[in-house]
Design an enzyme around this catalytic site. Structure first.
Site, PDB file in Angstrom:
ATOM      1  N   GLY A 222     -34.940  13.110  35.049  1.00 10.57           N
ATOM      2  CA  GLY A 222     -33.967  13.836  34.085  1.00 10.57           C
ATOM      3  C   GLY A 222     -33.403  15.078  34.901  1.00 10.57           C
ATOM      4  CD  GLU A 263     -40.336   7.056  36.467  1.00  7.91           C
ATOM      5  OE1 GLU A 263     -39.730   6.740  35.730  1.00  7.91           O
ATOM      6  OE2 GLU A 263     -41.501   6.744  36.240  1.00  7.91           O
ATOM      7  NE  ARG A 302     -22.766   9.189  33.183  1.00  7.77           N
ATOM      8  CZ  ARG A 302     -22.616  10.611  33.306  1.00  7.77           C
ATOM      9  NH1 ARG A 302     -21.555  10.920  33.812  1.00  7.77           N
ATOM     10  NH2 ARG A 302     -23.614  11.166  32.812  1.00  7.77           N
ATOM     11  CE1 TYR A 306     -24.718   7.431  28.320  1.00  8.72           C
ATOM     12  CE2 TYR A 306     -23.783   9.388  29.496  1.00  8.72           C
ATOM     13  CZ  TYR A 306     -24.241   7.905  29.534  1.00  8.72           C
ATOM     14  OH  TYR A 306     -24.672   7.497  30.795  1.00  8.72           O
ATOM     15  CB  CYS A 332      -5.952  -3.056  24.300  1.00  4.74           C
ATOM     16  SG  CYS A 332      -5.137  -3.232  22.593  1.00  4.74           S
TER      17      CYS A 332
END
Length: 404
Positions: A222, A263, A302, A306, A332
């Site tokens: 993160g 990670e 993306r 969000y 469309c």
């Protein structure tokens, strides 16, 4: 430290390979990996690239060569990792809401299993007991990250086993003899405050006391990367220092020299990626000036999914007068990349670049509207390599079965 790809290089790639086009800069990926490795040099740390961000086989091979492990969330990513040269002991498999057969397939391949729900944990324990070591994913109920859609540690998340279900976990481990070698947590993406990691680590240390065979604690990832000029990034150097101190203190108090695992996905590849598009039309309405490009959320979802921000520049006319545009695609559906964005004057035919396009760009692309997926190019040691061909019409029909 590598330099970013220049405007001239990007324009040249657009001419050589066409648009839309994804471009990845190998040396930037290496820079990011070296930054992490250096930040955590004072602690026994391992890094597993979260390949859901970008799974092109060439990217996997390059990252394998850097010495990283691989974090996979599907058995197919595991197979890709093995094909790219990762050994099973360097592959961490963390699926969720999958059938037990998928977990069992990972076990048969010898990878590190990370189990994130009570049902699978109990099934695995009843079948294998302590014969195959596992990691358990815990949901610490810590809200971390940016948009709610990419936060994974809150109480309503589907990921992990609630920290409040520890008594249930202990019963399963005790009755089945499970061999728990690691504990895992991941709270989400775009974490600016390093105290989120430290709060999670405190929770993990408390849980670790229940598992005498534990060897590592995985804090997920993160790490935030900057998306615009005034944006911030996670201070991994400060985090590395504090994590190192915390693990040293734990060792002094408990006698266990645990490893810390991370990670990184977006952190490694986001800033290495560029998405090149061509302006098809400049369309002025009574309220807005639209720049319509030859792509859409079928290639870069993306912003629509969000509200992700991507810095956009006009490569073809960098000295043009600044003007305000809304950048949209040719799908469309409502298909907006950026509202009211200041760009150098855009003319039809100009090439635009979207920055931070290395993570969840091509990886989430589709053939919606029967549009073709773009090509991918890897720039390594100054040379451009085509690493995925642009779709052709036949690709739309490849797996269809005509019965009429």
């Amino acid at each position: 430290m590598s330099q970013s790809l220049s405007r001239e290089q990007l324009i040249g790639l657009a001419k050589e390979f066409g648009t839309p086009l994804y471009v990845y800069h190998a040396e930037k990926i290496k820079d990011q990996y070296d930054t992490l490795s250096g930040a955590f040099s004072a602690v026994k740390a391992r890094f597993f690239y979260a390949c859901k961000a970008l799974t092109n086989i060439n990217i996997l091979k390059f990252i394998n060569g850097l010495g990283a492990g691989l974090d996979c969330v599907s058995i197919h990513e595991v197979h890709l990792g093995l094909k790219a040269g990762f050994t099973p002991d360097r592959i961490l498999f963390t699926p969720n809401c999958v059938d037990f057969d998928e977990i069992d397939a990972g076990r048969a391949l010898g990878v590190i299993l990370n189990i994130d729900n009570i049902s699978i944990l109990e099934q695995f324990g009843n079948r294998y007991g302590g014969a195959y070591p596992i990691c358990i994913r815990i949901n610490p109920h810590i809200m971390g990250g940016g948009n709610y859609k990419i936060s994974t540690g809150h109480i309503d998340s589907k990921f992990g086993i609630s920290v409040h279900q520890m008594r249930h976990i202990e019963r399963i481990v005790k009755t089945t003899g499970l061999n728990v070698k690691g504990l895992h947590m991941h709270t989400g993406s775009d974490i600016k405050d390093i105290n989120v990691f430290l709060a999670g680590l405190e929770v993990m240390f408390g849980i670790a006391e229940h598992f005498p065979q534990i060897e590592f604690i995985d804090l997920g990832s993160g790490f935030k990367v900057p998306y615009h000029e005034d944006d911030v990034r996670t201070d991994v150097a400060a985090l590395g220092k504090k994590v190192g101190d915390a693990f040293a203190q734990y060792k002094a108090e408990n006698g266990k020299d645990l490893e810390v695992w991370f990670e990184p996905g977006k952190f490694l590849v986001s800033e290495a990626g560029y998405f090149l598009v061509k302006c098809n039309v400049v369309k002025q309405t009574t309220a807005t000036v639209f720049v319509g490009v030859n792509s859409g959320f079928n290639h870069l979802i993306r912003p629509m999914m969000y509200e992700a921000y991507h810095r956009i520049e006009n490569l073809s006319n960098p000295a043009g007068s600044p003007r305000i545009y809304t950048v949209v695609g040719h799908i469309c559906e409502t298909d907006t990349f950026a509202w009211d964005r200041t760009l150098s004057e855009v003319r039809e035919g100009d090439v635009l670049v979207f920055y931070n396009a290395g993570a969840y760009g091509f990886e989430m692309a589709s053939n919606f509207n029967s549009r073709l997926k773009p090509a991918e190019v890897l720039v390594l040691d100054g040379a451009a390599h085509l690493i995925r061909k642009r779709d052709v019409f036949e690709d739309l029909l490849r797996n269809q079965v005509e019965v009429l």
